[in-house]
Every structure is written in C-alpha cells, then in structure tokens.
Design an enzyme around this catalytic site. Structure first.
Site, PDB file in Angstrom:
ATOM      1  N   HIS A  19      53.450  98.724 -26.874  1.00 49.71           N
ATOM      2  CA  HIS A  19      53.998  97.503 -27.489  1.00 49.71           C
ATOM      3  C   HIS A  19      52.967  96.368 -27.625  1.00 49.71           C
ATOM      4  O   HIS A  19      53.127  95.268 -27.123  1.00 49.71           O
ATOM      5  CB  HIS A  19      55.319  97.041 -26.877  1.00 49.71           C
ATOM      6  CG  HIS A  19      55.429  96.906 -25.393  1.00 49.71           C
ATOM      7  ND1 HIS A  19      54.613  96.106 -24.650  1.00 49.71           N
ATOM      8  CD2 HIS A  19      56.301  97.450 -24.521  1.00 49.71           C
ATOM      9  CE1 HIS A  19      54.977  96.161 -23.394  1.00 49.71           C
ATOM     10  NE2 HIS A  19      55.982  96.969 -23.280  1.00 49.71           N
ATOM     11  N   HIS A  55      63.751 101.166 -13.093  1.00 49.11           N
ATOM     12  CA  HIS A  55      63.419 100.310 -14.239  1.00 49.11           C
ATOM     13  C   HIS A  55      63.888 101.022 -15.502  1.00 49.11           C
ATOM     14  O   HIS A  55      63.586 102.197 -15.709  1.00 49.11           O
ATOM     15  CB  HIS A  55      61.893 100.089 -14.242  1.00 49.11           C
ATOM     16  CG  HIS A  55      61.365  99.299 -15.386  1.00 49.11           C
ATOM     17  ND1 HIS A  55      62.100  98.345 -16.051  1.00 49.11           N
ATOM     18  CD2 HIS A  55      60.142  99.322 -16.002  1.00 49.11           C
ATOM     19  CE1 HIS A  55      61.356  97.808 -17.017  1.00 49.11           C
ATOM     20  NE2 HIS A  55      60.168  98.401 -17.003  1.00 49.11           N
ATOM     21  N   GLU A  80      63.252 100.522 -18.761  1.00 53.32           N
ATOM     22  CA  GLU A  80      62.470 100.603 -20.005  1.00 53.32           C
ATOM     23  C   GLU A  80      62.277 102.073 -20.396  1.00 53.32           C
ATOM     24  O   GLU A  80      62.180 102.955 -19.534  1.00 53.32           O
ATOM     25  CB  GLU A  80      61.129  99.868 -19.853  1.00 53.32           C
ATOM     26  CG  GLU A  80      60.496  99.584 -21.213  1.00 53.32           C
ATOM     27  CD  GLU A  80      59.353  98.570 -21.181  1.00 53.32           C
ATOM     28  OE1 GLU A  80      58.946  98.123 -20.095  1.00 53.32           O
ATOM     29  OE2 GLU A  80      58.857  98.226 -22.282  1.00 53.32           O
ATOM     30  N   ASP A  85      60.029 104.044 -21.339  1.00 47.20           N
ATOM     31  CA  ASP A  85      58.972 104.934 -20.851  1.00 47.20           C
ATOM     32  C   ASP A  85      59.342 105.574 -19.506  1.00 47.20           C
ATOM     33  O   ASP A  85      58.684 106.524 -19.075  1.00 47.20           O
ATOM     34  CB  ASP A  85      57.608 104.235 -20.775  1.00 47.20           C
ATOM     35  CG  ASP A  85      57.635 102.894 -20.085  1.00 47.20           C
ATOM     36  OD1 ASP A  85      58.690 102.223 -20.090  1.00 47.20           O
ATOM     37  OD2 ASP A  85      56.596 102.489 -19.535  1.00 47.20           O
ATOM     38  N   HIS A 116      59.252  93.674 -14.414  1.00 46.91           N
ATOM     39  CA  HIS A 116      59.130  92.673 -15.454  1.00 46.91           C
ATOM     40  C   HIS A 116      60.339  92.649 -16.393  1.00 46.91           C
ATOM     41  O   HIS A 116      60.299  91.960 -17.422  1.00 46.91           O
ATOM     42  CB  HIS A 116      57.825  92.909 -16.260  1.00 46.91           C
ATOM     43  CG  HIS A 116      57.845  94.142 -17.111  1.00 46.91           C
ATOM     44  ND1 HIS A 116      57.761  94.083 -18.487  1.00 46.91           N
ATOM     45  CD2 HIS A 116      57.987  95.455 -16.834  1.00 46.91           C
ATOM     46  CE1 HIS A 116      57.815  95.304 -18.996  1.00 46.91           C
ATOM     47  NE2 HIS A 116      57.956  96.150 -18.002  1.00 46.91           N
ATOM     48  N   ASP A 176      56.750  99.585 -12.336  1.00 45.74           N
ATOM     49  CA  ASP A 176      55.552  99.156 -13.069  1.00 45.74           C
ATOM     50  C   ASP A 176      54.553  98.384 -12.190  1.00 45.74           C
ATOM     51  O   ASP A 176      53.340  98.365 -12.488  1.00 45.74           O
ATOM     52  CB  ASP A 176      55.937  98.254 -14.236  1.00 45.74           C
ATOM     53  CG  ASP A 176      56.485  99.023 -15.433  1.00 45.74           C
ATOM     54  OD1 ASP A 176      56.334 100.253 -15.484  1.00 45.74           O
ATOM     55  OD2 ASP A 176      57.069  98.382 -16.323  1.00 45.74           O
ATOM     56  N   TYR A 218      46.281  95.712 -17.082  1.00 41.56           N
ATOM     57  CA  TYR A 218      47.734  95.880 -17.000  1.00 41.56           C
ATOM     58  C   TYR A 218      48.391  94.579 -16.553  1.00 41.56           C
ATOM     59  O   TYR A 218      49.388  94.137 -17.133  1.00 41.56           O
ATOM     60  CB  TYR A 218      48.069  97.010 -16.006  1.00 41.56           C
ATOM     61  CG  TYR A 218      49.508  97.412 -16.060  1.00 41.56           C
ATOM     62  CD1 TYR A 218      49.939  98.404 -16.931  1.00 41.56           C
ATOM     63  CD2 TYR A 218      50.465  96.787 -15.269  1.00 41.56           C
ATOM     64  CE1 TYR A 218      51.278  98.766 -17.014  1.00 41.56           C
ATOM     65  CE2 TYR A 218      51.796  97.133 -15.332  1.00 41.56           C
ATOM     66  CZ  TYR A 218      52.189  98.131 -16.203  1.00 41.56           C
ATOM     67  OH  TYR A 218      53.516  98.474 -16.286  1.00 41.56           O
ATOM     68  N   HIS A 248      52.974 104.093 -13.418  1.00 45.91           N
ATOM     69  CA  HIS A 248      51.849 104.380 -14.325  1.00 45.91           C
ATOM     70  C   HIS A 248      50.566 104.454 -13.505  1.00 45.91           C
ATOM     71  O   HIS A 248      50.326 103.593 -12.638  1.00 45.91           O
ATOM     72  CB  HIS A 248      51.650 103.269 -15.367  1.00 45.91           C
ATOM     73  CG  HIS A 248      52.809 103.056 -16.279  1.00 45.91           C
ATOM     74  ND1 HIS A 248      53.147 103.937 -17.280  1.00 45.91           N
ATOM     75  CD2 HIS A 248      53.701 102.045 -16.362  1.00 45.91           C
ATOM     76  CE1 HIS A 248      54.209 103.473 -17.932  1.00 45.91           C
ATOM     77  NE2 HIS A 248      54.564 102.338 -17.393  1.00 45.91           N
TER      78      HIS A 248
HETATM   79 FE1  FEO Z   1      58.179  98.290 -18.116  1.00 45.18          FE
HETATM   80 FE2  FEO Z   1      56.439 101.137 -17.735  1.00 45.18          FE
HETATM   81  O1  FEO Z   1      57.791 100.081 -18.381  1.00 45.18           O
END
Ligand code: FEO
Length: 400
Positions: A28, A82, A84, A86, A148, A167, A195, A228
């Site tokens: 993004h 989380h 999101e 991903d 986040h 994250d 990051y 990640h």
């Molecule tokens: Fe906030 Fe890795 O997604």
C-alpha cells in the site's frame, strides 16, 4: 493436504508455518524491495492453536507447512491478532479446512472481521488482559489499539515466553532464514527502520506508551514473533531501543533535501544547499524524486532533524511528484523538524510559498522565507543556497 512446504521449529512447542512472498514490491504505497513474509505460528498445546494466518494467495503454502507438523483438521483454535488482509486473507479458507472449534479476536477484531468476511464461524471476543487455557499451556491477550489498526492485539505464550506481536517489531524482508541472528544485522536494522517509518511512525505516542507499560506487565520475553520478517531471539533489546528512539524523533545532525527539477535549476540549488549543510557539519540525504521512492524519503526523514523541500513552479503550483510524496509524508506525522523551501521559476514563482505552507502544516519550524531563483540560478542565488544549508546546520547544532 501435504505439500512441498515445511514448518520451522521455533521452540519445542511452537512452529513457524507462514509464507514467503519473494515478489512483493508495493505494500500500500510502501516500496518493499526485499519482498516480505507473512508469519503464522502453530502452538502444539493440548488445544492446538494457530496464531494468525497469511495473505489469501498463500493459503496453500501455509496449510502445507501446517500439514508437515499435523493435519490442519486437528487445529482447535485460531487467534487473529490483526485483521488486515495480509494476515486474514487466508482465514476463511483455513476455517473451512481446519474447522476449528473457536476463533478468537479482540472485541474490536470481531467487528472488523465481520466487516471483512462472511466467516463460517462466530468469532469469540477476548478482552484486554484475558487469558485462554490451551490445557497444558496458556495464552494471554494484550490489546494494542491503533498499533496499527483499531482491533490490533498481541498474544503472549507464558510457558515458552513468546510474544506474538503481529505487525509490531516486524519488517518486510523475504528470506529463507527465520531468526534475527541468521540475517545480516545491518539489513535487519535498515528494514526495521523502514517498516517503522512507513507503518508505525504516525502512532509513535502510542508506541512510547506501550514501551513504558511493558515492564509493568511482569512478562519476560525469550522470543518475539512478529507477522513479518525475522523472529527475534537474540537482538530484541536492540529493536526495543530503536523503537524508543524512533518514537521520540529527537533532533539530530541529519538533514534531508527532497526535491524535483524541471531543467536542472532546482537540482543545482539542491546540491548547493547540500554542500552548505555538509560544510556546517550535517550529514545529508539529498533525494531527487526522479530517482527516489517516497518510502525511502519517509525513512530518511524519521532519522532527520531538518527537512528542506525544493520544487520549480509549474502552472502556478508545485511539481506533482513533490505533492504526492508530501501527502504521503504528512500522513506519517514526522515531528521535531526544522525546515526551509527553495525552487526555481520562470515568470510567477508560487512554488516556494506553497512549500512553506506545506511545511508549516506539518509543524516544521521554518528557519527562512525560502529561496527563489529566476530561470537558471546565478552565482548570487547559489551562494544564498549554500548559506541556507550552513544556517540549517547551525540551527541543528543548537538543538542537540
Ligand atoms: Fe497491518 Fe501486516 O498488516
């Protein structure tokens, strides 16, 4: 369900069962030059528990890694730290395949997941501080709203002293190595900073609060497992210190010059300012937007004490590349910056005024009205640029 992919042992009870996205280059708007991983973790407790899933197209890779340890149908619980995509894109399929008895998320997570998916199971909310018995092991949940997303939480496995931090403390870095001590330190330091700058910087006050609260929770961390990049088993104290520094953004002797140029007039002004800054003792990142990505600008600005913007005037305004990058940067809310603007013009010269307003809107303290040069900067204009650089360096010194 078995496939070519294998799990990686994190402890005797916990396996990494995520996916590696070697080709990811745009997250993004954030340029991820080294790809990324989506980390999911399998806890082999009495109640077998999967913590987070992966991005949708990588569901089979994750399920194959799980199947290298146990059949996915044996999973009892799934925790969604989380929502999101991903980390949840593969959640609907995982629920269909594994048929867990329960899926848990934060109270807000339940709402967000219901907005994202039509899941085959009702998600069970967990409160901040709540614990969940897995039989022979225990999980506890710490809500981290706006770190986040509003529903974000982290999960702690007491018996193995592992924090599943979603994250937080992560980075976009595809690798076959799973642990921090297996990767070059300079690479993980660089990617962790990038990051933070591109994902977490706007939430720095919350990071500071979280870091201060960690010792009061009475938890010890042997391993920190983000969603990640590498799992921290050696240098977690380093990233805690980095986060503390990045969240504060204390003044430094670094300056960033961000600019674009039409016929090289603004470019030579940028280079003269750079020389003045260097002469004054500042270290400088000079970032022409023709060859610099906005996410690298964000990282440089996070480390800097000064932001100097340059644009020629085009159609009474600023260059579109500057507008794009500054829209992105403003959203990241960098702080404690001084700054100035510069640019060449032909006949109207509004750009410097626009840049000044832009800097003020980001709470950057201007140390000059800015420098405009008509058409091609003459020796006098370039001397003013050099002097501006020196003046910024002097001001940075005073702020240390
Ligand atoms: Fe906030 Fe890795 O997604």
């Amino acid at each position: 369900m078995k496939g070519p992919f294998k799990a990686t042992k994190v402890t005797d009870n916990v396996y990494w069962v995520g996916a590696i996205d070697w080709g990811m280059r745009n997250f993004h708007g954030y340029q991820t030059r080294r790809g990324t991983t989506y980390n999911a973790y399998l806890v082999m407790a009495d109640k077998i528990t999967l913590i987070d899933t992966v991005k949708g197209p990588f569901a089979d890779e994750m399920l194959s890694r799980i199947a290298s340890v146990i059949e996915p149908e044996k999973i009892d619980y799934i925790i969604s730290n989380h929502a999101e995509f991903d980390h949840t894109g593969a959640l609907p399929r995982t629920i269909q395949v594994a048929k867990p008895t329960k899926v848990f998320a934060s109270v807000m997570g339940v709402k967000v997941l219901s907005n994202l998916f039509d899941l085959d199971i009702d998600v069970t909310p967990v409160k901040n501080g709540e614990s969940l018995s897995l039989g022979n092991m225990n999980l506890s949940f710490i809500h981290t709203p706006m770190l986040h997303w509003p529903e974000s939480m982290v999960t702690y496995l007491a018996e193995d002293e592992i924090l599943f931090s979603q994250d937080a403390f992560g980075m976009h870095l595809a690798s076959t190595e799973r642990f921090d001590d297996e990767l070059p330190y300079d690479v993980i330091a660089e990617e962790a900073a990038k990051y933070y700058a591109n994902i977490l910087l706007p939430f720095s006050p919350l990071i500071t609060k979280l870091l201060k609260s960690l010792p009061t929770l009475g938890l010890s961390f042997k391993i920190v497992a983000p969603t990640h990049g590498p799992i921290w088993r050696k240098s977690f104290s380093d990233i805690l210190n980095w986060y503390s520094n990045w969240a504060e953004q204390q003044p430094s002797m670094r300056a960033v010059i961000v600019y674009d140029t039409m016929w090289n007039s603004t470019d030579i002004m940028a280079r003269a300012i750079c020389d003045g800054l260097a002469e004054g003792g500042a270290s400088v990142s000079t970032m022409p937007l023709g060859s610099t990505h906005r996410s690298d600008v964000a990282t440089a600005v996070m480390h800097a004490g000064a932001l100097i913007l340059g644009s020629p005037t085009i159609n009474n305004g600023i260059f579109p590349s500057i507008a794009e990058t500054m829209t992105y940067l403003k959203g990241l809310k960098p702080k404690n910056l001084i700054g100035a603007a510069f640019g060449s013009f032909g006949w109207s010269g509004e750009a410097v005024g626009h840049l000044n307003e832009l800097l003020k809107s980001m709470n950057v303290r201007l140390i000059s009205d800015g420098i405009k040069a008509s058409y091609v900067p003459n020796a006098d204009a370039l001397e003013k640029c050099r002097a501006l650089g020196k003046a910024v360096a002097e001001r940075l010194k005073e702020r240390l």
